[in-house]
Scaffold this motif. Structure first.
Motif, PDB file in Angstrom:
ATOM      1  N   LEU A   1     -19.031   3.776   6.211  1.00 58.25           N
ATOM      2  CA  LEU A   1     -18.434   2.803   5.888  1.00 58.25           C
ATOM      3  C   LEU A   1     -17.227   2.840   4.980  1.00 58.25           C
ATOM      4  CD1 LEU A   1     -18.219  -0.288   6.716  1.00 58.25           C
ATOM      5  CD2 LEU A   1     -19.659  -0.823   4.582  1.00 58.25           C
ATOM      6  N   LYS A   2     -15.814   2.946   5.530  1.00 60.21           N
ATOM      7  CA  LYS A   2     -14.570   2.984   4.683  1.00 60.21           C
ATOM      8  C   LYS A   2     -14.308   1.925   4.131  1.00 60.21           C
ATOM      9  CE  LYS A   2     -13.320   7.059   7.688  1.00 60.21           C
ATOM     10  NZ  LYS A   2     -12.603   7.302   8.699  1.00 60.21           N
ATOM     11  N   LYS A   3     -13.786   1.901   2.943  1.00 65.84           N
ATOM     12  CA  LYS A   3     -12.769   0.663   2.239  1.00 65.84           C
ATOM     13  C   LYS A   3     -11.520   1.235   2.561  1.00 65.84           C
ATOM     14  CE  LYS A   3     -15.922  -1.067  -1.306  1.00 65.84           C
ATOM     15  NZ  LYS A   3     -15.996  -1.233  -2.446  1.00 65.84           N
ATOM     16  N   ILE A   4     -10.616   0.604   3.039  1.00 62.53           N
ATOM     17  CA  ILE A   4      -9.304   1.021   3.444  1.00 62.53           C
ATOM     18  C   ILE A   4      -8.358  -0.163   2.807  1.00 62.53           C
ATOM     19  CG2 ILE A   4      -7.412   1.648   4.805  1.00 62.53           C
ATOM     20  CD1 ILE A   4      -9.554   2.340   6.838  1.00 62.53           C
ATOM     21  N   GLY A   5      -7.465  -0.020   1.501  1.00 60.90           N
ATOM     22  CA  GLY A   5      -6.606  -0.713   1.122  1.00 60.90           C
ATOM     23  C   GLY A   5      -5.216  -0.372   1.739  1.00 60.90           C
ATOM     24  N   LEU A   6      -4.523  -1.437   2.338  1.00 60.57           N
ATOM     25  CA  LEU A   6      -3.314  -1.119   2.650  1.00 60.57           C
ATOM     26  C   LEU A   6      -2.246  -1.566   1.646  1.00 60.57           C
ATOM     27  CD1 LEU A   6      -0.983  -0.875   5.266  1.00 60.57           C
ATOM     28  CD2 LEU A   6      -1.548  -3.347   5.579  1.00 60.57           C
ATOM     29  N   ALA A   7      -1.331  -0.503   1.303  1.00 58.30           N
ATOM     30  CA  ALA A   7      -0.521  -0.696   0.328  1.00 58.30           C
ATOM     31  C   ALA A   7       0.578  -1.812   0.390  1.00 58.30           C
ATOM     32  CB  ALA A   7       0.478   0.712   0.136  1.00 58.30           C
ATOM     33  N   ILE A   8       0.618  -2.722  -0.715  1.00 61.76           N
ATOM     34  CA  ILE A   8       1.629  -3.842  -0.472  1.00 61.76           C
ATOM     35  C   ILE A   8       2.559  -3.696  -1.719  1.00 61.76           C
ATOM     36  CG2 ILE A   8       1.775  -6.456  -0.592  1.00 61.76           C
ATOM     37  CD1 ILE A   8      -0.001  -5.375   1.704  1.00 61.76           C
ATOM     38  N   PRO A   9       3.901  -3.421  -1.228  1.00 58.16           N
ATOM     39  CA  PRO A   9       4.863  -3.198  -2.051  1.00 58.16           C
ATOM     40  C   PRO A   9       5.151  -4.239  -2.966  1.00 58.16           C
ATOM     41  CG  PRO A   9       5.512  -2.557   0.109  1.00 58.16           C
ATOM     42  CD  PRO A   9       4.453  -3.477   0.325  1.00 58.16           C
ATOM     43  N   GLN A  10       5.449  -3.771  -4.367  1.00 64.86           N
ATOM     44  CA  GLN A  10       5.508  -4.556  -5.376  1.00 64.86           C
ATOM     45  C   GLN A  10       6.926  -4.773  -6.070  1.00 64.86           C
ATOM     46  OE1 GLN A  10       2.699  -6.809  -6.957  1.00 64.86           O
ATOM     47  NE2 GLN A  10       2.495  -6.186  -4.470  1.00 64.86           N
ATOM     48  N   THR A  11       8.060  -3.567  -5.781  1.00 63.58           N
ATOM     49  CA  THR A  11       9.118  -3.565  -6.488  1.00 63.58           C
ATOM     50  C   THR A  11      10.334  -3.129  -5.647  1.00 63.58           C
ATOM     51  OG1 THR A  11       8.966  -1.209  -6.837  1.00 63.58           O
ATOM     52  CG2 THR A  11       8.075  -2.558  -8.655  1.00 63.58           C
ATOM     53  N   THR A  12      10.177  -3.656  -4.587  1.00 63.38           N
ATOM     54  CA  THR A  12      11.222  -3.538  -3.449  1.00 63.38           C
ATOM     55  C   THR A  12      12.467  -4.566  -3.827  1.00 63.38           C
ATOM     56  OG1 THR A  12      10.061  -4.948  -1.780  1.00 63.38           O
ATOM     57  CG2 THR A  12      10.106  -2.519  -1.229  1.00 63.38           C
ATOM     58  N   GLU A  13      13.830  -4.070  -3.612  1.00 64.64           N
ATOM     59  CA  GLU A  13      14.744  -5.047  -3.953  1.00 64.64           C
ATOM     60  C   GLU A  13      15.133  -6.029  -3.222  1.00 64.64           C
ATOM     61  OE1 GLU A  13      16.387  -4.763  -6.946  1.00 64.64           O
ATOM     62  OE2 GLU A  13      15.018  -3.014  -7.514  1.00 64.64           O
ATOM     63  N   ASN A  14      14.779  -5.930  -1.911  1.00 61.79           N
ATOM     64  CA  ASN A  14      15.142  -7.047  -0.942  1.00 61.79           C
ATOM     65  C   ASN A  14      14.162  -7.161   0.390  1.00 61.79           C
ATOM     66  OD1 ASN A  14      16.140  -5.203   1.126  1.00 61.79           O
ATOM     67  ND2 ASN A  14      17.659  -4.966  -0.557  1.00 61.79           N
ATOM     68  N   PHE A  15      14.186  -8.091   0.877  1.00 67.75           N
ATOM     69  CA  PHE A  15      13.068  -8.190   2.102  1.00 67.75           C
ATOM     70  C   PHE A  15      13.409  -7.382   2.928  1.00 67.75           C
ATOM     71  CE2 PHE A  15      11.110 -11.097   5.437  1.00 67.75           C
ATOM     72  CZ  PHE A  15       9.828 -11.044   5.042  1.00 67.75           C
TER      73      PHE A  15
END
Length: 457
Positions: free
Chosen positions: A404-418
């Protein structure tokens, strides 16, 4: 006032007494009761409750003498002059909730680059125009709504009740025709007429030009509703059609049409959410983060995974023979060997172990393992959002070949624009897809993907 979802409790020291009084009228209240009492409070999905995980709480937020505690709901809610905005916990800052906007854009297939939750800029009624195609597609997946309708005829093929008064008026002297009425199952009914009026209204709206032409599927659905309603459609009868739809549709098969009917009525009646103009009025627009996360993951996994739907029964499976006990795993791989997975809108990288009788362990681990056994699968996975970098942790189920795998999808925090945010998310999504399809078994706690500030070419 602003906070985030699943905030763990925020101090109310800075709130004044008026804020506290308004918030207390909303806090600790059953969400369904609040919705029934306040028609200008919108919560998506309308079947709220199916997707709750970790914090199984039917409240928008809780409030005590010290803290305000939020759960999975995001958006805004207010009463009188008090408004509380609940951003996602992955928001860059209070003005750039890219994660919420990105999921909305993917799930509803709309452009939300300029969407803002602040009351002086946000127009919920224009936003409902963009939700209309999503719910139109959901409803149409069950077919065009059919209902019994009274029809009047005057011909020689009598098949209903003779209308004596109308017959005397129209057929004296007798010409061989009979005036009669019949009750027929028809696609042209009050609800489809309501949908047609909504389509015509959106066509004339300043921002509605591209709403009904987003893709070929939507254009085809719109054309079908226009075709079945053309016989009796009259733009001047809009108020009559609205009145005929004030009673909610409750058909046991066409369940998706209930939400569509509600949105159509709100659009056509031009009702406004007024901020503080009506005393003690509760208003707002909220999204269940667990539902939004699951639907978002489906947009990036649907090519390789089946996404069963509890509400509609689509892709229903059963746990036992003779079709006993229906089950709905979030994701089932289309190819062998089978993989089954669950979407979790909780920080699983912080979860360790739970007591033997813990409901959290049941909802987080045991259900997925039961699905693995049912589909004879050795591969189970849980996908959750995680700040900055993606994450893997693999559990080998003791004395078996299952993992059983826990997979965390990276959510960006410091991008300058959308725009950069979208580019980074697309890169991380592709790595997630590749990993799930290759069934690699990384080391226990392996990180992958791009950091929020990395440049993606």
């Amino acid at each position: 006032m602003r906070t985030t979802d699943n905030n763990g409790g925020k101090s109310i020291d800075k709130f004044d007494s008026l804020n506290i009084a308004d918030l207390s009228a909303i806090a600790n209240r059953n969400l369904l009761d609040l919705q029934n009492e306040n028609p200008d409070l919108f919560v998506f999905p309308h079947s709220f409750g199916k997707y709750q995980d970790h914090v199984e709480n039917p409240h928008i937020f809780s409030l005590d003498n010290e803290n305000l505690t939020t759960y999975n709901l995001m958006g805004f809610i207010g009463r009188n002059s008090t408004q509380l905005t609940i951003s996602s916990r992955f928001a860059k800052d209070e003005n750039n909730d890219y994660f919420l906007h990105y999921m909305l854009q993917k799930v509803f297939s709309i452009n939300l680059l300029k969407f803002d939750q602040t009351p002086n800029k946000e127009n919920i009624w224009d936003f409902l125009l963009y939700l209309f195609p999503y719910y139109l597609k959901k409803a149409y997946s069950q077919g065009i709504y059919k209902a019994y309708k009274k029809e009047e005829y005057n011909d020689t093929n009598v098949k209903g009740s003779i209308d004596v008064k109308r017959h005397i008026l129209r057929n004296i002297p007798f010409t061989g025709k009979i005036a009669y009425t019949t009750r027929e199952h028809s696609y042209n009914n009050n609800l489809t007429q309501l949908i047609r009026h909504t389509i015509e209204h959106i066509r004339t709206h300043p921002y509605g030009g591209g709403v009904l032409t987003g893709d070929s599927e939507l254009r085809d659905i719109v054309s079908k509703f226009i075709f079945v309603t053309n016989k009796t459609y009259n733009g001047n009868s809009r108020q009559k059609v609205i009145t005929a739809n004030l009673k909610p549709v409750t058909h046991p098969y066409f369940i998706e049409y209930s939400a569509l009917q509600k949105i159509c009525l709100k659009i056509l009646r031009h009702e406004k959410i007024t901020f503080g103009k009506e005393k003690d009025k509760v208003y707002g627009l909220l999204f269940d983060g667990a539902w939004l996360w699951e639907e978002y993951l489906n947009t990036i996994l649907k090519e390789n995974f089946i996404h069963p739907e509890n509400k509609t029964g689509k892709h229903r499976h059963y746990l036992f023979e003779n079709n006993i006990q229906s089950i709905f795993p979030d994701f089932i791989s289309k190819l062998e060997p089978k993989s089954v997975g669950d979407a979790k809108y909780i920080p699983l990288d912080r979860q360790q172990s739970y007591s033997e009788n813990s409901e959290k362990a049941t909802s987080i681990y045991y259900k997925t393992i039961a699905y693995m056994y049912r589909f004879n699968s050795k591969n189970g996975f849980l996908i959750f959002p995680r700040q900055d970098t993606s994450f893997f942790e693999t559990y080998r189920i003791k004395e078996t070949d299952g993992t059983l795998k826990k997979i965390g999808l990276a959510i960006p925090q410091t991008t300058e624009n959308f725009k950069d945010y979208i580019k980074t998310m697309n890169f991380n999504e592709e790595e997630l897809r590749q990993h799930l399809m290759t069934n690699k078994t990384p080391n226990s706690q392996q990180q992958f993907g791009v950091m929020a500030g990395d440049v993606v070419n």
